[in-house]
Design a protein around this motif. Structure first.
Motif, PDB file in Angstrom:
ATOM      1  N   ASN A   7       0.827  -1.211   0.000  1.00  0.00           N
ATOM      2  CA  ASN A   7       0.000   0.000   0.000  1.00  0.00           C
ATOM      3  C   ASN A   7       0.862   1.262   0.000  1.00  0.00           C
ATOM      4  N   TYR A   8       1.969   1.216   0.744  1.00  0.00           N
ATOM      5  CA  TYR A   8       2.853   2.388   0.813  1.00  0.00           C
ATOM      6  C   TYR A   8       3.639   2.553  -0.499  1.00  0.00           C
ATOM      7  N   ILE A   9       4.006   1.439  -1.104  1.00  0.00           N
ATOM      8  CA  ILE A   9       4.662   1.510  -2.415  1.00  0.00           C
ATOM      9  C   ILE A   9       3.698   2.061  -3.455  1.00  0.00           C
ATOM     10  N   ARG A  10       2.473   1.615  -3.398  1.00  0.00           N
ATOM     11  CA  ARG A  10       1.434   2.110  -4.308  1.00  0.00           C
ATOM     12  C   ARG A  10       1.203   3.605  -4.114  1.00  0.00           C
ATOM     13  N   LEU A  11       1.276   4.050  -2.876  1.00  0.00           N
ATOM     14  CA  LEU A  11       1.031   5.459  -2.569  1.00  0.00           C
ATOM     15  C   LEU A  11       1.990   6.376  -3.303  1.00  0.00           C
ATOM     16  N   PHE A  12       3.268   6.017  -3.325  1.00  0.00           N
ATOM     17  CA  PHE A  12       4.279   6.875  -3.947  1.00  0.00           C
ATOM     18  C   PHE A  12       4.275   6.757  -5.476  1.00  0.00           C
ATOM     19  N   ASN A  13       3.451   5.848  -6.004  1.00  0.00           N
ATOM     20  CA  ASN A  13       3.302   5.728  -7.455  1.00  0.00           C
ATOM     21  C   ASN A  13       1.881   6.084  -7.903  1.00  0.00           C
ATOM     22  N   ASP A  14       1.113   6.631  -6.994  1.00  0.00           N
ATOM     23  CA  ASP A  14      -0.275   6.990  -7.276  1.00  0.00           C
ATOM     24  C   ASP A  14      -0.333   8.462  -7.679  1.00  0.00           C
ATOM     25  N   PRO A  15      -0.619   8.782  -8.945  1.00  0.00           N
ATOM     26  CA  PRO A  15      -0.624  10.186  -9.382  1.00  0.00           C
ATOM     27  C   PRO A  15      -1.690  11.025  -8.681  1.00  0.00           C
ATOM     28  N   VAL A  16      -2.842  10.433  -8.379  1.00  0.00           N
ATOM     29  CA  VAL A  16      -3.908  11.190  -7.698  1.00  0.00           C
ATOM     30  C   VAL A  16      -3.490  11.531  -6.273  1.00  0.00           C
ATOM     31  N   ALA A  17      -2.843  10.591  -5.582  1.00  0.00           N
ATOM     32  CA  ALA A  17      -2.362  10.849  -4.225  1.00  0.00           C
ATOM     33  C   ALA A  17      -1.311  11.953  -4.225  1.00  0.00           C
ATOM     34  N   LEU A  18      -0.423  11.926  -5.208  1.00  0.00           N
ATOM     35  CA  LEU A  18       0.613  12.959  -5.295  1.00  0.00           C
ATOM     36  C   LEU A  18       0.001  14.329  -5.578  1.00  0.00           C
ATOM     37  N   ILE A  19      -1.058  14.372  -6.398  1.00  0.00           N
ATOM     38  CA  ILE A  19      -1.754  15.630  -6.658  1.00  0.00           C
ATOM     39  C   ILE A  19      -2.410  16.138  -5.374  1.00  0.00           C
ATOM     40  N   ALA A  20      -3.027  15.232  -4.606  1.00  0.00           N
ATOM     41  CA  ALA A  20      -3.673  15.622  -3.352  1.00  0.00           C
ATOM     42  C   ALA A  20      -2.647  16.171  -2.357  1.00  0.00           C
TER      43      ALA A  20
END
Length: 290
Positions: free
Chosen positions: A53-66
């Protein structure tokens, strides 16, 4: 001796009860949320997936935008709000000012208004044909209506205006309380020494309010990192996720999209980490150097 022992036992009972409730309603949910962040699945069908989940977080473009949007709100809104709160508190602390009670109430009043209610009002005020655009057009400040809700830049500006309007009066009360404890003789001595109002503000008022500035800075930072109501009710996170915040994204992951509570828990701990980092930085900057 028996009376002292009985008082001591009663005291420990009160402490024990408070400790149990704090553990039950604060620490236990935090621990469970942290464990949940290492799982994935729907409903009760959760499986342990480690750090995925944490690896996914740093590759999630929507999370990075947020995260980016939340940082923008934090960098611009918090300093503006604190400066305005200090400015109003100094003005309203003037003993010669008439109707101080009215002005203090008027500035503080937004902080007790329902978050949803005022967000909806702001949405209508700043709509394309809303009162704000009509007012600016009538004064010839603009030649065409501003798309407050549809333009990425102006949508962010609108959120910052809304938060500042809502919370400036709340922080102002803390500064007013601090100024009440500053002896007027300090200012009188400064006047005798030839200090002008600006020098008095920077060399007397600001140092005297240093603990309160630190407190309001930390609480405002925490509140901004948890920002949810204004983007949710005014812009829905749009246009194109340009006003989406971390808290709103957590809500979307949990209830708007296909429910993924494990990943939502992992994203929520970003707020925890950022809060700790900013709190430590502010304590370092506001601490006394020895």
């Amino acid at each position: 001796m028996n009376l002292r022992k009985s008082k001591s036992i009663i005291g420990w009972v009160f402490i024990l009860i408070a400790t149990i409730f704090i553990t039950l309603f604060y620490f236990y949910p935090m621990i469970q949320a942290f464990i949940l962040s290492f799982k994935s699945g729907m409903g009760a069908n959760l499986q342990f997936i480690g750090l995925d989940n944490y690896i996914r977080l740093f590759n999630d473009p929507v999370a990075l935008i947020a995260i980016r949007n939340t940082f923008i709100y934090l960098i611009f809104q918090v300093p503006i709000m604190i400066l305005l709160a200090m400015f109003f508190s100094v003005l309203l602390n003037n003993p010669k000012l008439k109707f101080k009670g009215f002005f203090r109430t008027a500035i503080f009043l937004p902080s007790v208004i329902s978050l949803v209610a005022y967000s909806v009002i702001f949405k209508y005020l700043f709509s394309t044909d809303g009162l704000v655009n009509q007012f600016l057009l009538n004064l010839s400040f603009i030649s065409e209506p501003i798309e407050w809700l549809m333009d990425p830049f102006w949508a962010k500006v609108l959120i910052i205006i809304a938060i500042t309007w809502r919370w400036t009066g709340y922080n102002m009360i803390f500064y007013l309380a601090g100024l009440q404890n500053v002896d007027n003789s300090v200012y009188e001595a400064a006047k005798i020494d030839g200090a002008n109002p600006i020098q008095q503000f920077f060399y007397i008022t600001v140092p005297m309010l240093k603990p309160i500035i630190l407190f309001t800075g930390i609480t405002s930072t925490i509140g901004t990192l948890q920002l949810f109501d204004e983007p949710m009710n005014i812009t829905k996170g749009g246009p194109g996720n340009e006003t989406l915040t971390i808290s709103q994204y957590i809500y979307n992951l949990s209830f708007e999209y296909t429910p993924d509570f494990g990943y939502a828990a992992a994203v929520s701990f970003i707020i925890v980490v950022l809060t700790v980092i900013f709190a430590v930085i502010q304590f370092r900057l506001g601490g006394e150097r020895k």
